[in-house]
Design a protein around this motif. Structure first.
Motif, short mmCIF file in Angstrom:
data_model
loop_
_atom_site.label_atom_id
_atom_site.label_comp_id
_atom_site.label_asym_id
_atom_site.label_seq_id
_atom_site.Cartn_x
_atom_site.Cartn_y
_atom_site.Cartn_z
N ALA A 13 0.81 -1.22 0.00
CA ALA A 13 0.00 0.00 0.00
C ALA A 13 0.84 1.27 0.00
CB ALA A 13 -0.92 0.00 1.22
N THR A 14 0.24 2.30 -0.57
CA THR A 14 0.79 3.66 -0.49
C THR A 14 -0.35 4.58 -0.10
OG1 THR A 14 0.34 4.06 -2.83
CG2 THR A 14 2.55 3.26 -2.26
N LYS A 15 0.01 5.76 0.33
CA LYS A 15 -1.01 6.77 0.62
C LYS A 15 -1.34 7.50 -0.66
CE LYS A 15 0.45 7.51 5.35
NZ LYS A 15 1.02 8.48 6.30
N GLY A 16 -2.62 7.72 -0.88
CA GLY A 16 -3.08 8.42 -2.07
C GLY A 16 -3.41 9.87 -1.74
N HIS A 17 -4.44 10.37 -2.38
CA HIS A 17 -4.86 11.76 -2.20
C HIS A 17 -5.35 12.00 -0.78
CE1 HIS A 17 -4.51 12.60 -6.44
NE2 HIS A 17 -5.16 11.48 -6.68
N THR A 18 -5.14 13.22 -0.31
CA THR A 18 -5.62 13.66 0.99
C THR A 18 -6.59 14.80 0.77
OG1 THR A 18 -3.51 13.08 2.02
CG2 THR A 18 -4.91 14.62 3.21
N TRP A 19 -7.69 14.77 1.48
CA TRP A 19 -8.64 15.87 1.41
C TRP A 19 -9.35 16.02 2.75
CZ3 TRP A 19 -9.88 11.03 -0.07
CH2 TRP A 19 -11.11 10.53 0.30
N THR A 20 -9.98 17.15 2.91
CA THR A 20 -10.76 17.44 4.11
C THR A 20 -12.20 17.62 3.68
OG1 THR A 20 -8.85 18.52 5.11
CG2 THR A 20 -11.00 18.99 6.09
N ASP A 21 -13.11 16.92 4.35
CA ASP A 21 -14.52 17.02 3.96
C ASP A 21 -15.15 18.28 4.53
OD1 ASP A 21 -15.28 16.50 6.62
OD2 ASP A 21 -15.74 14.40 6.24
N GLY A 22 -16.40 18.49 4.24
CA GLY A 22 -17.11 19.70 4.65
C GLY A 22 -17.23 19.87 6.16
N ARG A 23 -17.07 18.80 6.91
CA ARG A 23 -17.14 18.87 8.37
C ARG A 23 -15.76 19.01 9.01
NH1 ARG A 23 -21.45 14.04 8.71
NH2 ARG A 23 -23.28 15.29 8.23
N GLY A 24 -14.73 19.08 8.18
CA GLY A 24 -13.38 19.26 8.70
C GLY A 24 -12.63 17.98 8.99
N ALA A 25 -13.20 16.82 8.63
CA ALA A 25 -12.51 15.54 8.85
C ALA A 25 -11.53 15.26 7.72
CB ALA A 25 -13.52 14.41 8.95
N LYS A 26 -10.34 14.84 8.09
CA LYS A 26 -9.29 14.52 7.12
C LYS A 26 -9.50 13.11 6.57
CE LYS A 26 -4.55 15.38 7.12
NZ LYS A 26 -3.28 15.47 7.82
N HIS A 27 -9.23 12.93 5.29
CA HIS A 27 -9.31 11.62 4.63
C HIS A 27 -8.04 11.41 3.82
CE1 HIS A 27 -13.63 11.09 5.44
NE2 HIS A 27 -13.68 12.40 5.32
N ILE A 28 -7.41 10.25 4.01
CA ILE A 28 -6.21 9.89 3.25
C ILE A 28 -6.48 8.52 2.64
CG2 ILE A 28 -3.73 9.45 3.34
CD1 ILE A 28 -3.80 11.05 6.06
N GLU A 29 -6.44 8.43 1.32
CA GLU A 29 -6.70 7.16 0.63
C GLU A 29 -5.57 6.18 0.90
OE1 GLU A 29 -6.77 8.46 -3.39
OE2 GLU A 29 -8.80 9.27 -3.24
N ILE A 30 -5.92 4.90 1.02
CA ILE A 30 -4.94 3.81 1.04
C ILE A 30 -5.08 3.12 -0.31
CG2 ILE A 30 -4.21 1.66 2.11
CD1 ILE A 30 -5.57 2.66 4.70
N VAL A 31 -3.99 3.10 -1.07
CA VAL A 31 -4.03 2.62 -2.45
C VAL A 31 -3.14 1.38 -2.60
CG1 VAL A 31 -3.58 3.25 -4.86
CG2 VAL A 31 -4.38 4.99 -3.25
#
Length: 105
Positions: free
Chosen positions: A39-57
C-alpha cells in the motif's frame, strides 16, 4: 428472494443484519499485512465537516481510508465484519481506530 446473497440477510424480529459466514482473525490479519505491504497513501482531502481523509491505495485501487496521517507500517487489525463484498476492517494504531479498509479473503 431475487438478488439475495446466500448466507447474508436481514431478520425483522429479534435480529437485524446477520451472516452465516465467518473468517478467523488470523486470516484477516494475514490479508491486512499483505495489503499494507503493497500500500501507499493516495490523495488527501478534508470534507465539509473538517474531517481529514487519506486514501490507502494498492495496485492503483483505493482499498481504504485513514482519518489521521499515520505510518502504514504501524497499523494493525481492530474489529472487522464479514459482508457479501468482503471484509470491512478497522485499522488501529496505539489502540485508536484511525481508518478502515476493505479486504478480500
Amino acid at each position: 428472494m431475487p438478488g439475495r446473497m446466500p448466507g447474508f440477510g436481514w431478520k425483522f424480529r429479534g435480529g437485524g443484519y446477520y451472516t452465516d459466514k465467518s473468517v478467523p482473525a488470523s486470516k484477516v490479519e494475514e490479508k491486512l499485512k499483505e495489503a499494507l505491504s503493497k500500500a501507499t497513501k493516495g490523495h488527501t482531502w478534508t470534507d465539509g465537516r473538517g474531517a481529514k481523509h487519506i486514501e490507502i491505495v494498492v495496485d492503483n485501487e483505493i482499498v481504504g481510508n485513514l482519518w489521521e496521517d499515520v505510518d502504514l507500517a504501524s497499523l494493525k487489525l481492530g474489529g472487522y465484519w464479514v459482508t457479501p463484498m468482503g471484509i470491512k476492517a478497522e485499522l488501529e494504531t496505539n489502540d485508536k481506530v484511525v481508518g478502515m479498509a476493505w479486504l478480500q479473503v
